[in-house]
Design a protein around this motif. Structure first.
Motif, PDB file in Angstrom:
ATOM      1  N   ALA A  14       4.839   0.303 -13.225  1.00 30.09           N
ATOM      2  CA  ALA A  14       4.352   1.507 -12.547  1.00 30.09           C
ATOM      3  C   ALA A  14       5.011   1.605 -11.179  1.00 30.09           C
ATOM      4  N   ILE A  15       5.577   2.768 -10.873  1.00 29.64           N
ATOM      5  CA  ILE A  15       6.234   2.982  -9.583  1.00 29.64           C
ATOM      6  C   ILE A  15       5.681   4.246  -8.946  1.00 29.64           C
ATOM      7  N   LYS A  16       5.211   4.119  -7.714  1.00 29.83           N
ATOM      8  CA  LYS A  16       4.835   5.305  -6.953  1.00 29.83           C
ATOM      9  C   LYS A  16       5.775   5.384  -5.758  1.00 29.83           C
ATOM     10  N   TYR A  17       6.328   6.583  -5.572  1.00 28.14           N
ATOM     11  CA  TYR A  17       7.344   6.812  -4.544  1.00 28.14           C
ATOM     12  C   TYR A  17       6.824   7.849  -3.571  1.00 28.14           C
ATOM     13  N   ILE A  18       7.000   7.626  -2.271  1.00 24.61           N
ATOM     14  CA  ILE A  18       6.704   8.688  -1.305  1.00 24.61           C
ATOM     15  C   ILE A  18       7.826   8.798  -0.275  1.00 24.61           C
ATOM     16  N   VAL A  26      -1.682   2.611  -4.279  1.00 23.93           N
ATOM     17  CA  VAL A  26      -2.311   1.418  -4.848  1.00 23.93           C
ATOM     18  C   VAL A  26      -3.004   1.775  -6.170  1.00 23.93           C
ATOM     19  N   ARG A  27      -3.725   2.914  -6.166  1.00 26.34           N
ATOM     20  CA  ARG A  27      -4.471   3.299  -7.357  1.00 26.34           C
ATOM     21  C   ARG A  27      -3.555   3.527  -8.561  1.00 26.34           C
ATOM     22  N   LYS A  28      -2.377   4.078  -8.314  1.00 26.77           N
ATOM     23  CA  LYS A  28      -1.482   4.441  -9.409  1.00 26.77           C
ATOM     24  C   LYS A  28      -0.637   3.264  -9.896  1.00 26.77           C
ATOM     25  N   THR A  29      -0.668   2.141  -9.197  1.00 27.39           N
ATOM     26  CA  THR A  29       0.206   1.027  -9.594  1.00 27.39           C
ATOM     27  C   THR A  29      -0.541  -0.289  -9.826  1.00 27.39           C
ATOM     28  N   SER A  30      -1.632  -0.528  -9.087  1.00 32.47           N
ATOM     29  CA  SER A  30      -2.182  -1.891  -9.038  1.00 32.47           C
ATOM     30  C   SER A  30      -2.657  -2.409 -10.394  1.00 32.47           C
ATOM     31  N   PHE A  31      -3.065  -1.498 -11.295  1.00 34.42           N
ATOM     32  CA  PHE A  31      -3.543  -1.959 -12.605  1.00 34.42           C
ATOM     33  C   PHE A  31      -2.425  -2.584 -13.432  1.00 34.42           C
ATOM     34  N   ALA A  32      -1.170  -2.328 -13.050  1.00 33.22           N
ATOM     35  CA  ALA A  32      -0.040  -2.878 -13.803  1.00 33.22           C
ATOM     36  C   ALA A  32       0.459  -4.205 -13.230  1.00 33.22           C
ATOM     37  N   VAL A  33      -0.273  -4.746 -12.265  1.00 30.89           N
ATOM     38  CA  VAL A  33       0.069  -6.058 -11.718  1.00 30.89           C
ATOM     39  C   VAL A  33      -0.311  -7.117 -12.755  1.00 30.89           C
ATOM     40  N   GLY A  68      -1.238  -8.331  -5.381  1.00 29.38           N
ATOM     41  CA  GLY A  68      -1.819  -7.088  -5.882  1.00 29.38           C
ATOM     42  C   GLY A  68      -3.295  -6.968  -5.538  1.00 29.38           C
ATOM     43  N   LYS A  69      -4.008  -8.074  -5.665  1.00 40.88           N
ATOM     44  CA  LYS A  69      -5.437  -8.066  -5.399  1.00 40.88           C
ATOM     45  C   LYS A  69      -5.718  -7.698  -3.930  1.00 40.88           C
ATOM     46  N   THR A  70      -4.851  -8.195  -3.048  1.00 36.60           N
ATOM     47  CA  THR A  70      -5.033  -7.902  -1.623  1.00 36.60           C
ATOM     48  C   THR A  70      -4.843  -6.411  -1.346  1.00 36.60           C
ATOM     49  N   LEU A  71      -3.851  -5.803  -2.000  1.00 38.82           N
ATOM     50  CA  LEU A  71      -3.638  -4.360  -1.805  1.00 38.82           C
ATOM     51  C   LEU A  71      -4.875  -3.575  -2.233  1.00 38.82           C
ATOM     52  N   VAL A  72      -5.484  -3.976  -3.341  1.00 41.50           N
ATOM     53  CA  VAL A  72      -6.698  -3.303  -3.806  1.00 41.50           C
ATOM     54  C   VAL A  72      -7.824  -3.511  -2.788  1.00 41.50           C
ATOM     55  N   ASP A  73      -7.960  -4.748  -2.303  1.00 43.50           N
ATOM     56  CA  ASP A  73      -8.988  -5.034  -1.287  1.00 43.50           C
ATOM     57  C   ASP A  73      -8.801  -4.153  -0.053  1.00 43.50           C
ATOM     58  N   ILE A  74      -7.576  -4.072   0.437  1.00 42.64           N
ATOM     59  CA  ILE A  74      -7.302  -3.281   1.643  1.00 42.64           C
ATOM     60  C   ILE A  74      -7.655  -1.820   1.389  1.00 42.64           C
ATOM     61  N   SER A  75      -7.223  -1.334   0.245  1.00 42.91           N
ATOM     62  CA  SER A  75      -7.479   0.048  -0.127  1.00 42.91           C
ATOM     63  C   SER A  75      -8.984   0.346  -0.102  1.00 42.91           C
ATOM     64  N   ARG A  76      -9.792  -0.605  -0.558  1.00 41.57           N
ATOM     65  CA  ARG A  76     -11.252  -0.418  -0.572  1.00 41.57           C
ATOM     66  C   ARG A  76     -11.871  -0.574   0.808  1.00 41.57           C
ATOM     67  N   MET A  77     -11.189  -1.312   1.684  1.00 38.30           N
ATOM     68  CA  MET A  77     -11.742  -1.554   3.016  1.00 38.30           C
ATOM     69  C   MET A  77     -11.597  -0.354   3.944  1.00 38.30           C
ATOM     70  N   ILE A  78     -10.703   0.569   3.604  1.00 44.24           N
ATOM     71  CA  ILE A  78     -10.434   1.692   4.516  1.00 44.24           C
ATOM     72  C   ILE A  78     -11.599   2.667   4.480  1.00 44.24           C
ATOM     73  N   VAL A 127       5.727  -0.902  -6.437  1.00 47.47           N
ATOM     74  CA  VAL A 127       6.105  -1.218  -7.820  1.00 47.47           C
ATOM     75  C   VAL A 127       5.295  -2.385  -8.365  1.00 47.47           C
ATOM     76  N   ALA A 128       4.723  -2.202  -9.564  1.00 44.21           N
ATOM     77  CA  ALA A 128       4.023  -3.299 -10.232  1.00 44.21           C
ATOM     78  C   ALA A 128       4.526  -3.429 -11.662  1.00 44.21           C
ATOM     79  N   ILE A 129       4.693  -4.670 -12.105  1.00 41.89           N
ATOM     80  CA  ILE A 129       5.221  -4.958 -13.450  1.00 41.89           C
ATOM     81  C   ILE A 129       4.427  -6.112 -14.039  1.00 41.89           C
ATOM     82  N   ASP A 130       4.026  -6.004 -15.294  1.00 40.66           N
ATOM     83  CA  ASP A 130       3.380  -7.166 -15.895  1.00 40.66           C
ATOM     84  C   ASP A 130       4.062  -7.660 -17.160  1.00 40.66           C
ATOM     85  N   GLY A 131       5.261  -7.144 -17.436  1.00 44.62           N
ATOM     86  CA  GLY A 131       5.988  -7.606 -18.615  1.00 44.62           C
ATOM     87  C   GLY A 131       5.843  -6.656 -19.794  1.00 44.62           C
TER      88      GLY A 131
END
Lengths: 363, 363
Positions: free
Chosen positions: B177-181, B138-145, B196-206, B169-173
């Motif tokens: 940004a793609i992170k692969y595992i 999330v950290r490596k991709t969400s800013f590109a949403v 995207g916002k929800t992924l960031v929220d979840i990431s912070r909730m953990i 994967v996040a794209i804003d035009g």
């Protein structure tokens, strides 16, 4: 001007002078900091015509001179430079070349000739005061300074020097805070009114490494020396309220109460209080706090107290109590009251060096 | 309902459910949290119709039942209660008596009957994923949403499960940004688009104590299990951009550059850049960054690089580079380019698990 200085020292010096930089747009040059070679060092000066700041740092001077640079720009740049030596090289068109290891900024500066140098108090008028004591005096009083621009004098704090002591006093019409200290340095009777905001700024500017500051003043200005920095402020002119008249001398109700218990209970009470209005019901060994808001609900909370004198019901703006309670480190406070329409006095228990007076709200 | 719970646990549970509380005024009950006795415990539920959260804590249940309480009010109150047991006692008019040691709040609640319970995914559809890996993706991709509400699909991130791996994967035009595992838990091919916002929220909730989360999804929803909490989000519907087509496979200019040196230089360049436009001049073992703003001045900075291929001049929005560089912990990155009008690829050096594509700006 061409000089080399340490990035870290330059950044600290800029931060000190920022307090004297104008935020308003009226006079362009006052948004800047004057950089000037001075007795083999670099002097930085700011002056917004209310407050002037001068500070000095070591510099390797290759060519003497001066220049004014926009405070925001130079501050942003210096903060982001690598932490090594920085060279400032100013040409005759006032372009400032700022260079470090592998980079070079070229920034528009202004002539230093027209920069208004702040007045400052002569060396032998200064007296020393402990930084910790000064900070403590400001912390315990400054929140009670008025924010009302129609009463400019109450936007300042009275600092009184008399009987080998210093009193710092703030009043906003609803409450009054006085911090008193013994100090043999100030023997002569005198008083000044310093803008409250400036006292807070000075208090924040004192670095932990500086354990004493110096204070000097004349009829119109006060200067504070903090290490290598001098801050000079305009004083407020006029006759401050004769505050000692307002403070009641006798009380029919006196109580001892746990500082933090009282603070936290008031904080909770505000959650359901309309306009922070809370009721206090003092009855024997119990103080009951209650508050309500028809849209949300209500709260009742009881705190153990030691009471001398009569029971009493009274109402207050809880935020005004909390402001003072937050600055009290002692475990217990005393509250002294008379009727539900007369002022209440709050002090640290068994400590007369701080007095906080608060007017009740009519229920 | 009448229950006793621990103040600390109640506060954590409320904080978890806040993410699902509606900020909008349209449906009053969605600004609340549902408190409900459930299998000998207390269940808290929020649901803003995009995101629903349910969490469970231990409780001593004296009388079963349910009630909805305004989230802001109950959150403020519980945060300020003493850290001991809290009793919640709800009467038939939905007044909630909240009592602790020496205090009692009475707060207006609402019937719990009409509260919309969020859908959640059935137990056996979940797969585990490491909390750290999830947060890193999330950290490596969400800013590109994208933040552009006219392109709702780009406000989500594509999560692809294929070939025993996960791509986020996040794209804003302007960038991608793609992170692969590698991950053997997800064998079947499938993909979902999560806001995207929800992924960031979840990431912070953990919380740090939870080292694995579980993810389950169907066509319309995804649920994330974090310890005792289930967060369910609506998925975005539509066909995500076929991003692999956009990524160039061959490059005429490749270089190795120090991550932090590059990041700090770009940060400085922005101080005098108009609209964050910076020029990059790649020439042999040197990368020159330059920027200017006619009103302030200009900057030139040189950084050592290892270059393979041709020299190149190209311009970028520096902030877009910095967003990605800030998430890279490796000491060096590689930049891969072709012409000054074709996309540039940024990766941690010798690491293909992260790809950041950025479009240049025409000079």
């Amino acid at each position: 001007m061409k000089i080399t200085v340490n990035q870290n020292e330059l950044q600290s010096a800029i931060n000190m002078t920022l307090k004297g930089v104008s935020n308003k747009n009226t006079i362009e040059i006052l948004k800047g900091i004057l950089f000037e070679t001075y007795e083999g060092k670099l002097m930085l000066t700011s002056n917004n015509l209310e407050i002037g700041v001068q500070t000095v740092i070591d510099a390797d001077i290759q060519r003497e001179g001066k220049v004014v640079i926009d405070a925001k720009i130079i501050s942003d740049i210096v903060r982001k430079l690598p932490s090594s030596d920085v060279c400032l090289d100013v040409d005759e068109t006032h372009i400032v070349k700022i260079s470090s290891t592998s980079l070079e900024f070229n920034i528009k500066g202004f002539s230093g000739e027209d920069f208004p140098i702040p007045v400052s108090i002569e060396e032998n008028y200064y007296k020393e005061i402990s930084s910790d004591i000064f900070k403590e005096m400001v912390r315990k009083t400054s929140f009670a300074v008025s924010l009302d621009e129609t009463k400019p004098l109450l936007m300042g704090e009275l600092i009184e020097f008399k009987n080998n002591s210093i009193n710092m006093v703030a009043i906003d019409g609803f409450r009054l805070a006085i911090k008193y200290i013994k100090d043999d340095n100030f023997v002569t009777d005198s008083k000044i009114i310093v803008p409250g905001k400036t006292l807070v700024d000075i208090s924040r500017m004192i670095p932990p490494s500086v354990d004493k500051i110096k204070l000097g003043f004349d009829e119109k200005h006060a200067s504070f020396i903090i290490g290598e920095t001098i801050l000079t402020t305009r004083l407020l002119e006029g006759e401050f309220i004769n505050y000692s008249q307002i403070i009641p001398k006798e009380f029919s109700t006196k109580l001892k109460i746990h500082t933090k218990d009282f603070l936290y209970a008031l904080d909770r009470a505000c959650l359901v209080a309309k306009n922070n209005l809370i009721k206090i019901d003092i009855s024997d060994d119990n103080l009951k706090i209650s508050s309500k808001n028809d849209e949300i609900g209500n709260l009742e909370e009881n705190i153990f107290i030691e009471l001398e004198g009569s029971n009493l019901e009274i109402a207050f703006n809880a935020k005004y109590f909390m402001d003072a309670l937050k600055t009290i480190d002692e475990e217990y406070i005393s509250l002294e009251l008379n009727t539900n329409v007369s002022p209440c006095i709050l002090k640290p228990y068994d400590d007369d060096s701080y007095t906080y007076l608060l007017l009740p709200v009519r229920i």
